[in-house]
Design a protein around this motif. Structure first.
Motif, PDB file in Angstrom:
ATOM      1  N   SER A 187       0.465   4.223   1.015  1.00 59.24           N
ATOM      2  CA  SER A 187       0.472   5.087   2.191  1.00 59.24           C
ATOM      3  C   SER A 187       1.196   4.459   3.381  1.00 59.24           C
ATOM      4  O   SER A 187       1.745   5.170   4.210  1.00 59.24           O
ATOM      5  CB  SER A 187      -0.959   5.456   2.593  1.00 59.24           C
ATOM      6  N   THR A 188       1.213   3.127   3.482  1.00 56.39           N
ATOM      7  CA  THR A 188       1.839   2.487   4.641  1.00 56.39           C
ATOM      8  C   THR A 188       3.083   1.673   4.298  1.00 56.39           C
ATOM      9  O   THR A 188       3.908   1.432   5.162  1.00 56.39           O
ATOM     10  CB  THR A 188       0.846   1.533   5.339  1.00 56.39           C
ATOM     11  N   SER A 204      -0.373  -5.577  11.933  1.00 59.43           N
ATOM     12  CA  SER A 204      -1.696  -5.269  12.470  1.00 59.43           C
ATOM     13  C   SER A 204      -2.709  -6.291  11.973  1.00 59.43           C
ATOM     14  O   SER A 204      -2.515  -6.926  10.929  1.00 59.43           O
ATOM     15  CB  SER A 204      -2.151  -3.856  12.108  1.00 59.43           C
ATOM     16  N   GLU A 206       4.460  -5.995   7.138  1.00 59.76           N
ATOM     17  CA  GLU A 206       5.579  -5.163   6.688  1.00 59.76           C
ATOM     18  C   GLU A 206       6.812  -6.043   6.681  1.00 59.76           C
ATOM     19  O   GLU A 206       7.113  -6.705   7.683  1.00 59.76           O
ATOM     20  CB  GLU A 206       5.761  -3.976   7.624  1.00 59.76           C
ATOM     21  N   TYR A 235       2.505  -1.076  20.050  1.00 62.51           N
ATOM     22  CA  TYR A 235       3.423   0.056  20.047  1.00 62.51           C
ATOM     23  C   TYR A 235       4.541  -0.204  21.053  1.00 62.51           C
ATOM     24  O   TYR A 235       5.396   0.642  21.258  1.00 62.51           O
ATOM     25  CB  TYR A 235       2.699   1.356  20.394  1.00 62.51           C
ATOM     26  N   SER A 255      -1.407  -6.347   2.297  1.00 59.39           N
ATOM     27  CA  SER A 255      -2.674  -6.651   2.957  1.00 59.39           C
ATOM     28  C   SER A 255      -3.147  -8.054   2.574  1.00 59.39           C
ATOM     29  O   SER A 255      -3.101  -8.427   1.405  1.00 59.39           O
ATOM     30  CB  SER A 255      -3.748  -5.644   2.552  1.00 59.39           C
ATOM     31  N   TRP A 266       2.743  -1.428   3.478  1.00 55.92           N
ATOM     32  CA  TRP A 266       2.382  -2.764   3.959  1.00 55.92           C
ATOM     33  C   TRP A 266       1.656  -3.572   2.897  1.00 55.92           C
ATOM     34  O   TRP A 266       0.968  -3.032   2.047  1.00 55.92           O
ATOM     35  CB  TRP A 266       1.462  -2.659   5.165  1.00 55.92           C
ATOM     36  N   ASN A 300      -2.212  -6.972   8.031  1.00 54.73           N
ATOM     37  CA  ASN A 300      -1.248  -6.118   7.340  1.00 54.73           C
ATOM     38  C   ASN A 300       0.147  -6.592   7.733  1.00 54.73           C
ATOM     39  O   ASN A 300       0.395  -6.889   8.906  1.00 54.73           O
ATOM     40  CB  ASN A 300      -1.433  -4.654   7.714  1.00 54.73           C
ATOM     41  N   THR A 359      -2.617  -3.919  17.104  1.00 57.31           N
ATOM     42  CA  THR A 359      -1.210  -3.846  16.741  1.00 57.31           C
ATOM     43  C   THR A 359      -0.442  -3.800  18.045  1.00 57.31           C
ATOM     44  O   THR A 359      -0.964  -4.154  19.103  1.00 57.31           O
ATOM     45  CB  THR A 359      -0.944  -2.604  15.853  1.00 57.31           C
ATOM     46  N   ASP A 404       0.866  -1.180   0.000  1.00 60.29           N
ATOM     47  CA  ASP A 404       0.000   0.000   0.000  1.00 60.29           C
ATOM     48  C   ASP A 404       0.901   1.228   0.000  1.00 60.29           C
ATOM     49  O   ASP A 404       1.829   1.331   0.789  1.00 60.29           O
ATOM     50  CB  ASP A 404      -0.880  -0.033   1.263  1.00 60.29           C
TER      51      ASP A 404
END
Length: 138
Positions: free
Chosen positions: A38-39, A62, A56, A134, A43, A41, A54, A132, A36
């Motif tokens: 924007s990210t 996520s 990476e 953090y 999907s 990642w 998602n 997700t 994607d």
């Protein structure tokens, strides 16, 4: 299959930080879109469960659910934000900007960053939950 959530760790059998290929083999996760813009990642979708992953660099970052997302014995989907906050014992760290979708639906994200959780609310009801982590990030 029970889609139970453990904060900052997993949803059902899907663990954050594990190779997404594990779930392609075990759960039949299907690639929806590579990288994607924007990210950055990839999907994936798990058929029959309405669960999305998602990834990476090949690792799960996520997991989102639209049908089943259990915390304890309660399905978070379909709750109000007040019910979720009573269940979690805390308020959202941040309420994000609302997003209007092509079908006219307006959803607002409620972010519980310490728990690695974002609840998306439409017409006062939780319709999507993303988990997700953090932890360990600066």
């Amino acid at each position: 299959m029970m889609w139970d959530w453990v904060p900052n760790q997993r949803l059902g059998p899907i663990e954050i930080g594990i190779s997404v290929e594990t779930y392609v083999g075990q759960l039949g996760a299907q690639l929806l879109a590579e990288i994607d813009d924007s990210t950055g990642w990839d999907s994936y979708y798990i058929p029959h469960h309405d669960v999305y992953i998602n990834a990476e660099d090949g690792e799960v970052v996520s997991i989102s659910a639209h049908k089943s997302f259990y915390y304890g014995i309660k399905n978070v989907l379909g709750m109000t934000i007040e019910q979720l906050e009573a269940l979690l014992g805390c308020k959202a760290d941040e309420i994000g900007n609302s997003v209007e979708y092509e079908d006219g639906d307006i959803q607002t994200p409620y972010d519980y960053s310490g728990l690695g959780l974002v609840a998306w609310v439409s017409q006062d009801v939780i319709v999507n939950v993303v988990c997700t982590t953090y932890e360990g990030l600066d």
